[in-house]
Design a protein around this motif. Structure first.
Motif, PDB file in Angstrom:
ATOM      1  N   LEU A   1      11.438  23.041   2.199  1.00  0.00           N
ATOM      2  CA  LEU A   1      11.312  24.331   1.503  1.00  0.00           C
ATOM      3  C   LEU A   1      11.109  25.493   2.477  1.00  0.00           C
ATOM      4  N   ALA A   2      10.410  25.265   3.562  1.00  0.00           N
ATOM      5  CA  ALA A   2      10.230  26.326   4.565  1.00  0.00           C
ATOM      6  C   ALA A   2      11.582  26.721   5.154  1.00  0.00           C
ATOM      7  N   GLN A   3      12.421  25.734   5.462  1.00  0.00           N
ATOM      8  CA  GLN A   3      13.739  26.026   6.018  1.00  0.00           C
ATOM      9  C   GLN A   3      14.638  26.699   4.984  1.00  0.00           C
ATOM     10  N   ILE A   4      14.589  26.230   3.756  1.00  0.00           N
ATOM     11  CA  ILE A   4      15.394  26.819   2.676  1.00  0.00           C
ATOM     12  C   ILE A   4      15.000  28.280   2.464  1.00  0.00           C
ATOM     13  N   GLU A   5      13.710  28.562   2.514  1.00  0.00           N
ATOM     14  CA  GLU A   5      13.242  29.945   2.331  1.00  0.00           C
ATOM     15  C   GLU A   5      13.749  30.843   3.460  1.00  0.00           C
ATOM     16  N   GLU A   6      13.728  30.343   4.673  1.00  0.00           N
ATOM     17  CA  GLU A   6      14.229  31.118   5.811  1.00  0.00           C
ATOM     18  C   GLU A   6      15.717  31.430   5.627  1.00  0.00           C
ATOM     19  N   THR A   7      16.474  30.434   5.206  1.00  0.00           N
ATOM     20  CA  THR A   7      17.908  30.623   4.956  1.00  0.00           C
ATOM     21  C   THR A   7      18.123  31.604   3.820  1.00  0.00           C
TER      22      THR A   7
ATOM     23  N   VAL B   1      16.188  34.049   2.726  1.00  0.00           N
ATOM     24  CA  VAL B   1      15.856  35.413   3.145  1.00  0.00           C
ATOM     25  C   VAL B   1      17.023  36.008   3.933  1.00  0.00           C
ATOM     26  N   PHE B   2      17.618  35.225   4.836  1.00  0.00           N
ATOM     27  CA  PHE B   2      18.741  35.725   5.609  1.00  0.00           C
ATOM     28  C   PHE B   2      19.937  36.025   4.713  1.00  0.00           C
ATOM     29  N   LEU B   3      20.295  35.083   3.863  1.00  0.00           N
ATOM     30  CA  LEU B   3      21.472  35.274   3.007  1.00  0.00           C
ATOM     31  C   LEU B   3      21.300  36.447   2.045  1.00  0.00           C
ATOM     32  N   ASP B   4      20.078  36.689   1.590  1.00  0.00           N
ATOM     33  CA  ASP B   4      19.814  37.819   0.691  1.00  0.00           C
ATOM     34  C   ASP B   4      20.179  39.164   1.336  1.00  0.00           C
ATOM     35  N   THR B   5      20.191  39.220   2.662  1.00  0.00           N
ATOM     36  CA  THR B   5      20.507  40.474   3.354  1.00  0.00           C
ATOM     37  C   THR B   5      22.002  40.657   3.602  1.00  0.00           C
ATOM     38  N   GLN B   6      22.795  39.650   3.290  1.00  0.00           N
ATOM     39  CA  GLN B   6      24.223  39.712   3.593  1.00  0.00           C
ATOM     40  C   GLN B   6      25.004  40.442   2.507  1.00  0.00           C
ATOM     41  N   ALA B   7      25.972  41.229   2.933  1.00  0.00           N
ATOM     42  CA  ALA B   7      26.823  41.970   1.993  1.00  0.00           C
ATOM     43  C   ALA B   7      27.567  40.998   1.085  1.00  0.00           C
ATOM     44  N   GLY B   8      27.606  41.321  -0.193  1.00  0.00           N
ATOM     45  CA  GLY B   8      28.340  40.515  -1.160  1.00  0.00           C
ATOM     46  C   GLY B   8      27.532  39.424  -1.822  1.00  0.00           C
ATOM     47  N   CYS B   9      26.270  39.268  -1.436  1.00  0.00           N
ATOM     48  CA  CYS B   9      25.414  38.253  -2.063  1.00  0.00           C
ATOM     49  C   CYS B   9      24.911  38.802  -3.396  1.00  0.00           C
ATOM     50  N   ARG B  10      25.410  38.242  -4.488  1.00  0.00           N
ATOM     51  CA  ARG B  10      25.028  38.719  -5.822  1.00  0.00           C
ATOM     52  C   ARG B  10      23.751  38.084  -6.330  1.00  0.00           C
ATOM     53  N   GLN B  11      23.595  36.784  -6.088  1.00  0.00           N
ATOM     54  CA  GLN B  11      22.362  36.101  -6.475  1.00  0.00           C
ATOM     55  C   GLN B  11      22.170  34.907  -5.562  1.00  0.00           C
ATOM     56  N   ASN B  12      20.919  34.515  -5.398  1.00  0.00           N
ATOM     57  CA  ASN B  12      20.580  33.452  -4.469  1.00  0.00           C
ATOM     58  C   ASN B  12      19.369  32.730  -5.041  1.00  0.00           C
ATOM     59  N   LEU B  13      19.604  31.549  -5.571  1.00  0.00           N
ATOM     60  CA  LEU B  13      18.558  30.810  -6.270  1.00  0.00           C
ATOM     61  C   LEU B  13      18.232  29.508  -5.563  1.00  0.00           C
ATOM     62  N   VAL B  14      16.960  29.144  -5.573  1.00  0.00           N
ATOM     63  CA  VAL B  14      16.506  27.828  -5.145  1.00  0.00           C
ATOM     64  C   VAL B  14      15.838  27.213  -6.367  1.00  0.00           C
ATOM     65  N   LEU B  15      16.367  26.070  -6.807  1.00  0.00           N
ATOM     66  CA  LEU B  15      15.888  25.436  -8.030  1.00  0.00           C
ATOM     67  C   LEU B  15      15.354  24.037  -7.734  1.00  0.00           C
ATOM     68  N   GLU B  16      14.311  23.653  -8.459  1.00  0.00           N
ATOM     69  CA  GLU B  16      13.753  22.303  -8.361  1.00  0.00           C
ATOM     70  C   GLU B  16      13.871  21.641  -9.718  1.00  0.00           C
ATOM     71  N   VAL B  17      14.265  20.384  -9.727  1.00  0.00           N
ATOM     72  CA  VAL B  17      14.477  19.670 -10.985  1.00  0.00           C
ATOM     73  C   VAL B  17      13.180  19.650 -11.800  1.00  0.00           C
ATOM     74  N   GLN B  18      13.321  19.872 -13.102  1.00  0.00           N
ATOM     75  CA  GLN B  18      12.181  19.855 -14.015  1.00  0.00           C
ATOM     76  C   GLN B  18      12.258  18.682 -14.992  1.00  0.00           C
ATOM     77  N   SER B  19      13.473  18.242 -15.290  1.00  0.00           N
ATOM     78  CA  SER B  19      13.662  17.096 -16.176  1.00  0.00           C
ATOM     79  C   SER B  19      15.049  16.515 -15.929  1.00  0.00           C
ATOM     80  N   GLY B  20      15.288  15.357 -16.470  1.00  0.00           N
ATOM     81  CA  GLY B  20      16.579  14.706 -16.273  1.00  0.00           C
ATOM     82  C   GLY B  20      16.588  13.895 -14.997  1.00  0.00           C
ATOM     83  N   SER B  21      17.768  13.598 -14.514  1.00  0.00           N
ATOM     84  CA  SER B  21      17.917  12.809 -13.295  1.00  0.00           C
ATOM     85  C   SER B  21      17.266  13.533 -12.131  1.00  0.00           C
ATOM     86  N   ASP B  22      16.525  12.793 -11.323  1.00  0.00           N
ATOM     87  CA  ASP B  22      15.875  13.432 -10.186  1.00  0.00           C
ATOM     88  C   ASP B  22      16.449  12.961  -8.852  1.00  0.00           C
ATOM     89  N   ARG B  23      17.654  12.405  -8.871  1.00  0.00           N
ATOM     90  CA  ARG B  23      18.277  11.990  -7.608  1.00  0.00           C
ATOM     91  C   ARG B  23      18.384  13.185  -6.675  1.00  0.00           C
TER      92      ARG B  23
END
Length: 112
Positions: free
Chosen positions: A29-35, A37-59
């Motif tokens: 998660l620390a590495q994902i957050e760093e990535t 933050v960087f991508l959020d500053t790039q031109a053309g980035c409309r949305q940038n989500l990090v999601l964690e499974v809440q239900s269903g398959s957890d593979r």
């Protein structure tokens, strides 16, 4: 219209799925957050989500979704991210391998 043509005329969605062992969660998660933050500053980035499974398959227990407004924006950001990683010495494949993380990464476009 084929997939390549479709991607040329609309948003590009980079969707990465990760199977992250519990012991690797915080470092991952620390590495994902760093990535993120960087991508959020790039031109053309409309949305940038990090999601964690809440239900269903957890593979694949983590998912990242980044929407780019064009193929060109995606490619430019990909190049910039690569330059940052080379400069810092960060190797994504080695990182995932060291932590025992399985990844499924691909670009998607909207159908229709």
């Amino acid at each position: 219209m084929n997939a390549h043509t479709q991607l040329q005329h609309g948003s590009v969605y980079r969707i990465d799925k990760f199977a992250v062992p519990v012991a690797a969660r915080e470092e991952f998660l620390a590495q994902i957050e760093e990535t993120k933050v960087f991508l959020d500053t790039q031109a053309g980035c409309r949305q940038n989500l990090v999601l964690e499974v809440q239900s269903g398959s957890d593979r694949f227990n983590f998912l990242t979704v980044v929407e780019w407004d064009s193929v060109a924006a995606f490619e430019k950001a990909k190049t910039a991210m690569g330059e940052v990683r080379r400069a810092s010495g960060f190797d994504p494949r080695a990182f995932l391998g060291r932590l025992g993380i399985e990844a499924d990464m691909a670009n998607y476009g909207v159908i229709g």
